[in-house]
Design an enzyme around this catalytic site. Sequence first.
Site, mmCIF file in Angstrom:
data_model
loop_
_atom_site.group_PDB
_atom_site.id
_atom_site.type_symbol
_atom_site.label_atom_id
_atom_site.label_comp_id
_atom_site.label_asym_id
_atom_site.label_seq_id
_atom_site.Cartn_x
_atom_site.Cartn_y
_atom_site.Cartn_z
ATOM 1 N N ASP A 1 32.233 47.519 38.770
ATOM 2 C CA ASP A 1 31.802 46.170 39.163
ATOM 3 C C ASP A 1 30.310 45.947 38.886
ATOM 4 O OD1 ASP A 1 32.123 43.645 40.247
ATOM 5 O OD2 ASP A 1 33.110 44.369 42.067
ATOM 6 N N ASP B 1 37.534 36.463 40.728
ATOM 7 C CA ASP B 1 37.703 36.703 42.165
ATOM 8 C C ASP B 1 38.583 35.633 42.787
ATOM 9 O OD1 ASP B 1 36.420 39.067 42.444
ATOM 10 O OD2 ASP B 1 34.566 38.257 43.277
HETATM 11 C C1 GLA Z 1 33.439 41.809 43.596
HETATM 12 C C2 GLA Z 1 34.784 42.019 42.949
HETATM 13 C C3 GLA Z 1 35.860 42.021 43.998
HETATM 14 C C4 GLA Z 1 35.585 43.132 44.977
HETATM 15 C C5 GLA Z 1 34.201 42.947 45.590
HETATM 16 C C6 GLA Z 1 33.818 44.139 46.435
HETATM 17 O O1 GLA Z 1 33.309 40.533 44.124
HETATM 18 O O2 GLA Z 1 35.022 41.051 41.987
HETATM 19 O O3 GLA Z 1 37.129 42.196 43.405
HETATM 20 O O4 GLA Z 1 35.675 44.363 44.317
HETATM 21 O O5 GLA Z 1 33.213 42.795 44.585
HETATM 22 O O6 GLA Z 1 32.567 43.994 46.995
#
Ligand code: GLA
Length: 749
Positions: free
Chosen positions: A478, A548
Amino acid sequence: MIQYDEKTGVFHLRNEQMSYVLQVVRGRYLMHRYWGRPLRAFRDSRPFQQIDRAFSPQPAAYENERTFSLDVLPQEYPSYGHTDYRIPAYEVRLKDGTTTTELFYKSYEIQQGKPALPGLPASYAEDNEAETLLIHLEDSKGKLAVCLSYTIFAGTNVIARSTKIENSGTEALELLNAASFALDLPDHDYDRINLWGGHASERNMERVPLMHGIEESASRRGASSHQTSPFLALLRRDAGETQGDVYGFALVWSGEFSLKTEVEQFGTTRVVGGINPFEFRWHLEPGESFQTPEALLVYSPEGLNGMSQSFHEVVRHHIVRGKYRDVVRPILVNNWEATYFDFDDAKMDNLAACAKDLGIELLVLDDGWFGKREDDNSSLGDWVVNTGKLKEGLQGVAESAHKRGLKFGLWFEPEMVSVDSDLYRAHPDWGLKAPSYPVSFGRHQLVLDLSRADVRDYIVDSVCKILDTAPIDYVKWDFNRHLTDAFSAKLPPERQGEVRTRFVLGLYDVLERITQSHPDVLFESCSGGGGRFDAGMLYYMPQTWTSDDTDAICRFSIQSGTSLVFPPITMGAHVSVTPNHQVGRVTPMQTRAFAAMMGCYGYEMDITRMSEEEKAEVRSHIALYKKIRPTMQLGRFYRLLTPFSGTGNETAWEFVSRDGQEIVLIYFKTLATPATELRTLKLEQLDAAAEYEVTSYSPARGLSHDGAGNRSLSLEGKSFYGDELMYSGIEVPKIDTDFAAYMWVFERK
Ligand code: GLA
């Protein structure tokens, strides 16, 4: 595939799909002559019109020839300052302050295959799959040596271009701009498409008439970003999904970029793309060079679907690498929306047990397993398991998933450091920050200075240590904030303009080392969802978490927009709970499932809290998906309807298996409408003479009824010739529920 005619100076790059023609004019200037459908030969049926244009001056050697000005000639890598006033492809500042240089043709080479670009992601090919033309240009005063690279692939409508700029003089110089490519098209009768968005709303397609003047799609965020994508298309005004000329441009680059068009006074169109020159500076000592990222240029005579087919082909077979390139990906459950930071061994084991029972194949542990992280305020950089949550460590949670017959995956965010972390306390200078200004935060974290070798080594060592000590099959990588205050404590003042580019190059170094040393791990990249969904990341990690936003209805546009460039197998797509956590919408499970089946399928919800009835439905979705997965992930993909067309209320996607044996058609109608028009779906790319049987039909299931009334139009068990399905089409039953989803599966007999 590449021919050079010494007499005319014409380079002709040709395959069965297209021709791309360049010409050296007056022994000096590299001109663009043609790009489009394949030509038998280029014999200059459209010679340059040399017209005396007022205010278009002459280069020094042509003082008395008022009809010759670079301002009006189509060029391949234009400079600024020698009579061309349009957007230049590069700019330099010499030691004495001069910014005017001029590039003349010097020589060429033709190579089989595709040379790698050191330190950069780029397309690759076997020797018999591609040919590469290298054109060497030199500055008239010997200050610069420039190499333009063009690769043409057999059987696809793609040209890969990149540029290398060397300081061939005796004094240091500053590179201020270095585009990957430039190109002049002879008219401006185009619409322009770009993909705009935001966090949880990525890659919306926008189509507008190309305007006079300069227009730009760009990121200044240190990442390719949610807000724009490193992609641009120009299409004829009458072009659509399946017909008409389209030119598509995508960058193999994960940092900030710029893709500009300029329609100039005489109606021609210049396209220039590469690293965003805004804030870019690169110091070149004599003998040093700078290699730009690669750009993928697609010509399609068959509309946007044709363009997407070519991008999908090149991404699938010439960008994505490794063991997972051509294999179907596991169905996963991710604990993020199920537990957020609040999990322990027992919760993870319950998820695993339930996942196994439903047919899921991979359990992913998301954020919160390390340091003292209970929320997003702390611990990034401290890649040590939190034994308060996981008593037996990662080993324990991974092994218990394995014991239940699941694979195990783990989340990391390695490019970051939380201010509240042991790493930051030990190395406050490792975060990017300007020396004398207060630092800016995002999620209470700073971006690590990946231009530094010591920082990169730390990341590689700490991630590899975990991958080597616990049995981890999958990694979600990420990146949850963009660059600000981009200053490196390690670089001298004259190199600070390199930080933003060096950050991305540093990332590529880290990714190469980690992914190559762990070839069995399946990597999925992520940046707050799809904030870094680009061909650069896909070179290292074969799939990306698309957004997301897990709401199925929002995903129609996010996934349709993403599919302009990227094939379904690269898109993570999960079923989540209703009401949805991002938009609060309540949608039928079937709609959520069919939307997610377009990509690498999974669940992002507390599956242990489903009713028995829901579990039964999920089991049936998973069983269906396992059957059609090779077609969905490895086959060809066509958009029949998207939320960007018509009323925006309908979406239809078609998937055709590689061997043409299986066709999956999915149709969504967002809101039910009274006095509705009936919808006919005409399938694409079938064999007109072959018979196809409808082997499975899933009518819409509403929230309050199962769509039984819709079964009346079921075609299940019936067979049709391909021509009927393509030209007459099938009709969608009248729909009396919101958020309806249908699926038909056809088998070729
Ligand atoms: C990002 C990712 C999510 C999750 C969060 C965790 O927003 O896109 O899928 O993994 O971080 O903090």
